[in-house]
Design a protein around this motif. Structure first.
Motif, PDB file in Angstrom:
ATOM      1  N   VAL B  49     -24.356   6.769 -12.503  1.00 44.44           N
ATOM      2  CA  VAL B  49     -23.904   5.969 -11.368  1.00 44.44           C
ATOM      3  C   VAL B  49     -23.384   4.634 -11.886  1.00 44.44           C
ATOM      4  O   VAL B  49     -23.883   4.102 -12.875  1.00 44.44           O
ATOM      5  CB  VAL B  49     -25.057   5.742 -10.355  1.00 44.44           C
ATOM      6  CG1 VAL B  49     -26.186   4.937 -10.972  1.00 44.44           C
ATOM      7  CG2 VAL B  49     -24.560   5.040  -9.096  1.00 44.44           C
ATOM      8  N   ASP B  50     -22.331   4.117 -11.279  1.00 43.36           N
ATOM      9  CA  ASP B  50     -21.830   2.784 -11.602  1.00 43.36           C
ATOM     10  C   ASP B  50     -21.362   2.112 -10.326  1.00 43.36           C
ATOM     11  O   ASP B  50     -20.819   2.754  -9.437  1.00 43.36           O
ATOM     12  CB  ASP B  50     -20.675   2.847 -12.613  1.00 43.36           C
ATOM     13  CG  ASP B  50     -21.146   2.654 -14.042  1.00 43.36           C
ATOM     14  OD1 ASP B  50     -21.695   1.569 -14.332  1.00 43.36           O
ATOM     15  OD2 ASP B  50     -20.999   3.576 -14.848  1.00 43.36           O
ATOM     16  N   THR B  51     -21.587   0.820 -10.281  1.00 46.18           N
ATOM     17  CA  THR B  51     -21.203   0.042  -9.113  1.00 46.18           C
ATOM     18  C   THR B  51     -20.142  -0.963  -9.528  1.00 46.18           C
ATOM     19  O   THR B  51     -20.281  -1.601 -10.570  1.00 46.18           O
ATOM     20  CB  THR B  51     -22.424  -0.755  -8.592  1.00 46.18           C
ATOM     21  OG1 THR B  51     -23.504   0.147  -8.417  1.00 46.18           O
ATOM     22  CG2 THR B  51     -22.107  -1.449  -7.276  1.00 46.18           C
ATOM     23  N   ASP B 138     -19.665   2.232  -5.137  1.00 47.22           N
ATOM     24  CA  ASP B 138     -20.709   2.806  -5.955  1.00 47.22           C
ATOM     25  C   ASP B 138     -20.398   4.299  -6.096  1.00 47.22           C
ATOM     26  O   ASP B 138     -20.358   5.010  -5.103  1.00 47.22           O
ATOM     27  CB  ASP B 138     -22.023   2.585  -5.209  1.00 47.22           C
ATOM     28  CG  ASP B 138     -23.197   2.804  -6.092  1.00 47.22           C
ATOM     29  OD1 ASP B 138     -23.830   1.822  -6.471  1.00 47.22           O
ATOM     30  OD2 ASP B 138     -23.455   3.974  -6.414  1.00 47.22           O
TER      31      ASP B 138
END
Lengths: 352, 352
Positions: B49-51, B138
């Motif tokens: 996951v990356d925001t 996100d």
């Protein structure tokens, strides 16, 4: 000490310190480019993500840090429950204002990790970044379920009974109480409110707890899937009316809801009535009840009752699926169309 | 029209309209409580996951909407590439300011969906919510890889060669150009900048494109994993120095980097030099290069070269793993310790 004083690594280490040892299905956990999990054979994987934003989904004036973490995960667990899936892995992504106290950061993580442990969910990775605005918490969860046991919104048939778990309206009544108490408190005293505010009665506290620390119905969802008791299932995060409409649409059935059957706790009824509100209308519109709404074929009634007993959660028959389309509310001998009320404008304030 | 004028359902429908038909491994996609996928047998699943947050990771003054969407997904694809995983499913969660134009919302989704299609990644679900502050995107991705082929940061051994894919420093030089152009433009003209700003030269545009539309090295990562060419692997989202340090730590080796070997494009060298900056120091510190850094045993050199050729991505040997600990830079016949430079204070501004 605020999070702005620490490095991302420091913050990740604080999260890792709270986690149990990695389970065998987790070959690579926190600390690499991505987490690696080994799903079970013959099981489908269920994925869900939910974001909660400070000022939209929670108010730190009356939500202590552990409540924020608990709620961030509860929303997602409730989605897994609604699919009949057993929780497995979670990814935690947070956008953090630099001025956030490290104690509050720790408290948020504790609330989340504690609820995760209760449901055997393992935090396998995530992402931390700065936020120039509000605190944003984004949780992704995965769960597993056998292919033939997945619960969707589309499995209801005419003649099915409609059930809801636990109680409805309590969270909405609790939120209203917290907001009122916070408002009156803020005018006289700047200190942060907590749920052990001494001016709340025992009944009040039961309502505020329903809002602050909802128990997602994970075990009930898994059991309803395993013994094939439920046809369709949805969680009530967006309110009962919304849930009924979504099952009706996805399953192409009508649904009639009996107003008198709704399991609205006496304390919530009293709280709504004291503000001149109709308890039934409030309970139908209110979000934040992380209960399950599901349909049951006549011949599966015993299985549903058995699942509820095993999960230790009361279930209540609140209506039935009908051949002809449309969602209606039966009340005092009359049937009136029930609006979904969940379809608020995206920009408008909504309870969840 | 702004997103505040539409409902969540309207916005979801706009996303769905851009998606290809659901693949066979997706029993339940967008529209239920959660997505359901069927992982392949004997394959591990990789989760990341990356925001990205407006004002921290991107500036809408010079990032058009499709660039924002492209970058939001590229960050994640790069993480999958670094694990050797083939992309499978993505969840898209966005916190949207009510004043965001619907055209911009559509543009963001287009940028993301276009990149997803290039890599056979399917958007299976997500979450939309309001933001009282910045735009927050996100993205969670899942990918699959065989158990024995997972690339981690911990697989390097003394004597291994260290390689980097593509070019480094271009994105950092491009970002600086975009910021300068935006600053000068904003003082004279309020209109939004785009990458086809006519005052940029061809060389300039190559640099700005490296920043705006990075190509995650997914195919290279998968091939390096499949033919077991790489020992350790990491992506360079946080910079080359940081990547070298993280592999050295996780693998418990030393690493010596040759300054003269770094594949810094001539245009980037010129751009750094014109501002009086040392190109090597800038390229080592710069984030946003979505390249792979990996180690190769002597006897696997041919496999690595073959993987690079098949992927169509140049790779460059930039150093080697050493027995004794520590990360050093070899330059002009001297060895100096190399700081990680990636460990900035969490509250401080960082390039990514």
């Amino acid at each position: 000490v605020t999070v702005g004083d620490l490095t991302e690594r420091d913050l990740i280490a604080r999260i890792q310190a709270k986690l149990p040892p990695a389970p065998s299905w987790l070959p690579v956990g926190i600390g690499d480019d991505a987490a690696v999990v080994e799903p079970e054979r013959n099981r489908l994987e269920v994925l869900s993500v939910d974001t909660i934003v400070e000022g939209v989904h929670f108010d730190r004036a009356f939500c202590p840090p552990d409540v924020v973490g608990h709620r961030a995960l509860a929303v997602n667990l409730s989605d897994l429950a609604a699919m009949g899936a057993a929780p497995r892995a979670a990814l935690l992504a947070m956008a953090l204002p630099a001025a956030l106290e490290v104690d509050d950061f720790d408290g948020i993580v504790s609330g989340l990790v504690t609820l995760a442990a209760e449901h055997r969910l393992h935090v396998v990775g995530g992402n931390l970044t700065r936020s120039p605005g509000p605190l944003v918490i984004d949780v992704t969860v995965t769960g597993t379920v056998k292919r033939r046991q997945v619960l969707t919104r589309g499995g209801a048939k005419p003649g099915d009974a409609v059930y809801v778990s636990g109680a409805i309206g309590a969270a909405r009544a609790g939120l209203a109480l917290l907001q009122m108490t916070a408002d009156s408190r803020l005018t006289t005293d700047d200190s942060r409110l907590t749920t052990d505010d001494s001016r709340l009665t025992t009944d009040d506290r039961r309502l505020t707890t329903a809002y602050l620390r909802p128990s997602p119905r994970v075990r009930l969802g898994v059991l309803l899937a395993r013994n094939r008791a439920a046809g369709a299932c949805i969680d009530l995060s967006d309110g009962l009316s919304d849930g009924v409409h979504r099952i009706a649409e996805a399953s192409r059935v009508g649904i009639a809801v009996d107003a008198d059957a709704l399991p609205i706790p006496a304390a919530a009824r009293a709280a709504f009535a004291s503000r001149g509100c109709d308890p039934v209308a409030e309970a139908l519109a209110g979000g934040d009840d992380y209960e399950l709404l599901f349909t049951v074929r006549r011949r599966r009634t015993r299985s549903a009752v058995a699942a509820a007993k095993l999960a230790g959660i009361p279930i209540t028959r609140i209506g039935e699926c009908t051949e002809r389309g449309g969602v209606v509310l039966r009340r005092a001998g009359a049937e009136t169309p029930l609006s979904s009320m969940g379809y608020s404008h995206f920009g408008a304030a909504s309870p969840a």
